[in-house]
Design an enzyme around this catalytic site. Structure first.
Site, PDB file in Angstrom:
ATOM      1  N   ASP A 238       0.840  -1.211   0.000  1.00  0.00           N
ATOM      2  CA  ASP A 238       0.000   0.000   0.000  1.00  0.00           C
ATOM      3  C   ASP A 238       0.874   1.260   0.000  1.00  0.00           C
ATOM      4  O   ASP A 238       0.424   2.337  -0.338  1.00  0.00           O
ATOM      5  CB  ASP A 238      -0.941  -0.011   1.212  1.00  0.00           C
ATOM      6  CG  ASP A 238      -0.192  -0.316   2.515  1.00  0.00           C
ATOM      7  OD1 ASP A 238      -0.551  -1.296   3.190  1.00  0.00           O
ATOM      8  OD2 ASP A 238       0.767   0.410   2.833  1.00  0.00           O
TER       9      ASP A 238
ATOM     10  N   ASP B 288       8.981 -12.411  -3.862  1.00  0.00           N
ATOM     11  CA  ASP B 288       8.899 -12.871  -2.466  1.00  0.00           C
ATOM     12  C   ASP B 288      10.034 -12.246  -1.654  1.00  0.00           C
ATOM     13  O   ASP B 288      11.191 -12.250  -2.082  1.00  0.00           O
ATOM     14  CB  ASP B 288       9.007 -14.404  -2.454  1.00  0.00           C
ATOM     15  CG  ASP B 288       9.140 -14.945  -1.036  1.00  0.00           C
ATOM     16  OD1 ASP B 288       8.166 -14.820  -0.270  1.00  0.00           O
ATOM     17  OD2 ASP B 288      10.228 -15.430  -0.699  1.00  0.00           O
TER      18      ASP B 288
ATOM     19  N   ASP C 191       6.168  -5.752   6.538  1.00  0.00           N
ATOM     20  CA  ASP C 191       4.783  -5.260   6.687  1.00  0.00           C
ATOM     21  C   ASP C 191       3.893  -6.230   5.896  1.00  0.00           C
ATOM     22  O   ASP C 191       3.413  -5.927   4.803  1.00  0.00           O
ATOM     23  CB  ASP C 191       4.674  -3.846   6.116  1.00  0.00           C
ATOM     24  CG  ASP C 191       3.233  -3.343   6.130  1.00  0.00           C
ATOM     25  OD1 ASP C 191       2.939  -2.372   5.389  1.00  0.00           O
ATOM     26  OD2 ASP C 191       2.412  -3.938   6.848  1.00  0.00           O
ATOM     27  N   SER C 192       3.753  -7.434   6.433  1.00  0.00           N
ATOM     28  CA  SER C 192       3.071  -8.485   5.654  1.00  0.00           C
ATOM     29  C   SER C 192       1.624  -8.655   6.123  1.00  0.00           C
ATOM     30  O   SER C 192       1.206  -8.091   7.126  1.00  0.00           O
ATOM     31  CB  SER C 192       3.805  -9.819   5.853  1.00  0.00           C
ATOM     32  OG  SER C 192       3.474 -10.339   7.123  1.00  0.00           O
TER      33      SER C 192
ATOM     34  N   ASP D 180      -1.325 -11.371   7.492  1.00  0.00           N
ATOM     35  CA  ASP D 180      -1.206 -12.273   8.652  1.00  0.00           C
ATOM     36  C   ASP D 180      -0.269 -13.444   8.334  1.00  0.00           C
ATOM     37  O   ASP D 180      -0.045 -13.780   7.172  1.00  0.00           O
ATOM     38  CB  ASP D 180      -2.597 -12.824   9.018  1.00  0.00           C
ATOM     39  CG  ASP D 180      -3.431 -11.769   9.736  1.00  0.00           C
ATOM     40  OD1 ASP D 180      -4.645 -11.695   9.475  1.00  0.00           O
ATOM     41  OD2 ASP D 180      -2.859 -11.007  10.542  1.00  0.00           O
TER      42      ASP D 180
END
Ligand code: SAM
Length: 286
Positions: free
Chosen positions: A86, A137, A156-157, A159
């Site tokens: 984001d 990844d 900042d992944s 869950d």
């Protein structure tokens, strides 16, 4: 108005929101992506039905995931942000004038595209010349990063399920440690200290196998089930509790008082980290 029930498979609770509009709904190669409009929270980004951020309170999380370790480092130049499609963490990282390069390693380019379209205030930093976007990844990217080259790495992944799991393994944490500089820091969110105690504890323990010292701080995130959100820190040499630079950036949640206070954790957490003690709470909210 529509009532929207969040699907939060990782938590024992999910929230119900009043929604005015569904602005976008689609599927990428990796996940379902939706943008909802709420009278209370503004625009909301959801991945696989779980709220990732809202315009109303995204700064709580993006500031608190970014600034404690950025301030604990004397002069962070090179930063890796993993996930964070984001753009909120990248926006916060760029506020530090010592920063020369930010790698945004987001596995799903569609998330970046949707954030640029619907969340301009959050994705505002993505066109900064210091930012390099790598759609892959994060674990693979870190494995290929030269040793000792990076000052701060931020995860900042989503869950800790599915393809995010590769960011919470011993191999990943030791690869992170190898590519950090001598006063480097690593930080990742490790879920809710209320609903995911065992997860929080496990992440600290796995981090400890790779880092000379680990720590934990918290922040209150109203739109994440469990609210008391945990941030796990791995340090190569410095104490993350010490902010090493004057506080001069524009923020709405984080400041030097919050920096110090956020490392003060509830008593049950300290018992939780002591294996020998039974801190007896129902396993379900472990
Ligand atoms: N702030 C949100 C939170 O804490 O729930 C996370 C927001 S951000 C949109 C989460 C991003 O992590 C998603 O865009 C997802 O595609 C990305 N992600 C998950 N696993 C990843 C991995 N292994 N490598 C790179 N990006 C990953």
């Amino acid at each position: 108005m529509i009532k929207f029930f969040e699907s939060a498979p990782f938590s024992p609770v999910g929230y119900c929101y009043e929604i005015e509009n569904i602005l976008y709904k689609g599927k990428s190669r990796f996940q379902e992506i939706a943008v909802l409009e709420s009278p209370d929270f503004g625009r909301m980004l959801l991945l696989d039905g779980t709220v990732q951020m809202t315009e109303a309170d995204e700064f709580f999380y993006h500031e608190m995931l970014t600034h404690p370790v950025m301030h604990a480092n004397p002069a962070p130049r090179k930063v890796i942000v993993i996930g964070g499609g984001d753009g909120g963490v990248v926006r916060e990282v760029l506020k530090h004038e010592s920063v020369q390069k930010v790698y945004l390693v987001e596995i799903d380019e569609k998330v970046i595209e949707i954030s640029r379209k619907f969340f301009p205030s959050v994705s505002s930093g993505l066109d900064d010349p210091r930012v390099e976007i790598r759609p892959m990844d994060g674990a693979e990217f870190v494995r290929k990063t030269p040793r000792g080259d990076i000052d701060v790495i931020i995860v900042d992944s989503t869950d800790i399920i599915g393809f995010a799991r590769s960011l919470y393994t011993k191999n990943f944490f030791s690869a992170v440690k190898d590519c950090l500089s001598g006063d480097g820091f690593f930080v990742t969110h490790s879920e809710s200290l209320i609903y995911h105690k065992e997860t929080v504890r496990k992440v600290q323990q796995i981090l400890k196998e790779s880092f000379p010292s680990v720590d934990l701080y918290t922040a209150t995130i109203a739109t994440y089930p469990g609210n008391l959100w945990a941030f796990a820190v791995g340090s190569v040499s410095l104490d993350p509790r010490e902010a090493r630079r004057k506080f001069e950036i524009q923020t709405r949640y984080y400041d030097d008082e919050i920096h110090a206070q956020s490392f003060v954790t509830p008593k049950f957490y300290r018992k939780l980290m002591d294996d020998k003690l039974d801190w007896g709470l129902p396993a379900r909210i472990a």
